[in-house]
Enzyme design. Structure first.
Site, PDB file in Angstrom:
ATOM      1  N   GLY A   1     -43.565  28.488  28.322  1.00 58.16           N
ATOM      2  CA  GLY A   1     -42.371  29.111  28.886  1.00 58.16           C
ATOM      3  C   GLY A   1     -41.331  29.467  27.844  1.00 58.16           C
ATOM      4  O   GLY A   1     -40.162  29.674  28.176  1.00 58.16           O
ATOM      5  N   GLY A   2     -41.762  29.530  26.577  1.00 61.07           N
ATOM      6  CA  GLY A   2     -40.852  29.955  25.520  1.00 61.07           C
ATOM      7  C   GLY A   2     -39.677  29.028  25.311  1.00 61.07           C
ATOM      8  O   GLY A   2     -38.631  29.449  24.813  1.00 61.07           O
TER       9      GLY A   2
ATOM     10  N   SER B   1     -48.794  27.775  24.652  1.00 53.99           N
ATOM     11  CA  SER B   1     -47.679  28.603  24.207  1.00 53.99           C
ATOM     12  C   SER B   1     -46.605  27.743  23.545  1.00 53.99           C
ATOM     13  O   SER B   1     -46.888  27.041  22.582  1.00 53.99           O
ATOM     14  CB  SER B   1     -47.138  29.420  25.382  1.00 53.99           C
ATOM     15  OG  SER B   1     -46.257  30.426  24.946  1.00 53.99           O
ATOM     16  N   ALA B   2     -45.379  27.744  24.072  1.00 50.90           N
ATOM     17  CA  ALA B   2     -44.341  26.887  23.500  1.00 50.90           C
ATOM     18  C   ALA B   2     -44.769  25.425  23.534  1.00 50.90           C
ATOM     19  O   ALA B   2     -44.395  24.635  22.651  1.00 50.90           O
ATOM     20  CB  ALA B   2     -43.022  27.071  24.244  1.00 50.90           C
TER      21      ALA B   2
ATOM     22  N   ASP C   1     -53.222  38.915  22.071  1.00 52.89           N
ATOM     23  CA  ASP C   1     -51.955  38.186  22.073  1.00 52.89           C
ATOM     24  C   ASP C   1     -51.151  38.592  20.844  1.00 52.89           C
ATOM     25  O   ASP C   1     -51.664  38.524  19.720  1.00 52.89           O
ATOM     26  CB  ASP C   1     -52.247  36.681  22.049  1.00 52.89           C
ATOM     27  CG  ASP C   1     -51.001  35.813  22.102  1.00 52.89           C
ATOM     28  OD1 ASP C   1     -49.874  36.350  22.040  1.00 52.89           O
ATOM     29  OD2 ASP C   1     -51.156  34.584  22.194  1.00 52.89           O
TER      30      ASP C   1
ATOM     31  N   HIS D   1     -52.087  36.555  26.199  1.00 53.15           N
ATOM     32  CA  HIS D   1     -51.457  35.261  25.991  1.00 53.15           C
ATOM     33  C   HIS D   1     -51.646  34.329  27.191  1.00 53.15           C
ATOM     34  O   HIS D   1     -51.382  34.703  28.323  1.00 53.15           O
ATOM     35  CB  HIS D   1     -49.959  35.473  25.730  1.00 53.15           C
ATOM     36  CG  HIS D   1     -49.233  34.250  25.281  1.00 53.15           C
ATOM     37  ND1 HIS D   1     -49.515  33.608  24.094  1.00 53.15           N
ATOM     38  CD2 HIS D   1     -48.222  33.540  25.854  1.00 53.15           C
ATOM     39  CE1 HIS D   1     -48.714  32.573  23.955  1.00 53.15           C
ATOM     40  NE2 HIS D   1     -47.924  32.501  25.015  1.00 53.15           N
TER      41      HIS D   1
END
Length: 351
Positions: free
Chosen positions: A92-93, A169-170, A278, A308
């Protein structure tokens, strides 16, 4: 190419894309977050599905908590055999999401079911209200909570001596930095023992654009404008994207070197997965090369196509990832540094 030059080619409004609004006090309104929440299913009844889940608090003062996933068949089993433990950090960045977000909830169900593992998905504090390194603090605090937790699912079913830190991701960035921190004093986590890190499409960046970022600048899943926004909101004030939190491939970081040296001495193995659809693929390849040069045992699985965290967004595409994880977690042969899904296209990075 400079960040400024590349920015002129971006066509995506990042706030609209991630469906948030920035309030005058610098906080985010996340009411329209694109991924809805899913409730936990703790009851051991057939309608709960093959995996049970429940939410437990970690640090109420920080509103951090965990969702624990347990294969239902093991919950009902009389077997004393315990399952490997996966500590999972959601994506979720750094500004969005939680263990309840449906895409991360479903991915954790898949991990628990297909890998026969107990999964602890951690809710950490989000930026910009809580900028880095607060999420890293929460990631490590969760590990210390797990080692002493009296929750019956963990006590009765989780093998704390076989633990993997995993993130998407994050969350992959979080797993990496949590690993760097805890590797310097592993005795503090006993009886929890980390065996390796699993970085699923990890989120890293830098001040200079990479070819994959420029090629996929307006990517429909993770456009560059959204990446820029996420880093702008999550990094500490006054630092650029060559800070070690963002660009771990920058040489000269004493913390990185010390942590990697400790990981190597502890015999940890790392798995980094990604795909060339990605924008972050070049960052991930660069990190793998750097870690291998430092002598770490790194498994890399980079596939053609995709996008991604495709396995989280499209669960029916998760089989190759599951096969890769099974191979990685079961491999104990010293020096083995490449696995990949037998039915997928894998581009391995040579040591």
């Amino acid at each position: 190419m400079s960040t400024e030059t590349a920015s002129s080619n971006l066509t995506v409004n990042p706030l609209a894309y991630v469906q948030v609004t920035l309030n005058p006090d610098g906080t985010l309104n996340r009411d329209r977050f694109v991924f809805p929440d899913t409730s936990a299913s703790p009851d051991p009844i057939p309608s709960a599905g093959p995996v049970l889940s429940k939410d437990v608090p970690i640090n109420p003062s920080h509103n951090t908590w965990a969702r624990i996933f347990l294969p239902r068949h093991h919950a009902r089993s009389c077997s004393e055999e315990k399952l490997p433990l996966i500590v999972y950090y959601h994506g979720g960045g750094f500004i969005l999401g939680s263990p309840a977000s449906n895409i991360f909830h479903e991915l954790c169900i898949t991990l628990a079911r297909e890998l026969s593992a107990v999964v602890v998905s951690v809710k950490y504090r989000l930026a910009p209200e809580h900028q880095l390194p607060m999420a890293y603090d929460d990631a490590v605090e969760a590990l210390h909570w797990i080692k002493t937790a009296r929750d019956e699912w963990l006590v009765e079913h989780a093998d704390l001596s076989t633990c993997y830190l995993m993130g998407s991701s994050a969350g992959g960035n979080l797993a990496f930095h949590a690993g760097l921190r805890t590797s310097t004093s592993p005795e503090d986590l006993e009886p929890l023992k980390i065996r390796g890190l699993i970085l699923h499409h990890p989120f890293f960046g830098g001040t200079q654009r990479t070819p994959s970022e420029l090629r996929l600048a307006n990517n429909h899943i993770l456009p560059l404008a959204a990446i820029d926004l996420m880093w702008e909101l999550s990094l500490p004030l006054g630092v650029d994207r060559d800070h070690e939190y963002c660009n771990s491939a920058v040489n000269g970081s004493s913390k990185l070197s010390e942590g990697v040296d400790k990981m190597r001495s502890l015999g940890w193995r790392l798995l980094v997965t990604g795909c060339d659809g990605d924008p972050l693929i070049d960052r991930q390849v660069e990190l793998v090369k750097l870690l291998k040069e430092k002598g770490l045992r790194v498994v890399s699985d980079f596939m053609e196509g995709g996008y991604h965290i495709i396995e989280a967004i499209e669960p029916d595409k998760s089989k190759p990832l599951v096969l890769t994880l099974k191979s990685f977690m079961s491999t104990t042969v010293a020096g083995q540094d490449a696995v990949g899904p037998p039915n997928g296209i894998s581009m391995q990075i040579a040591a």
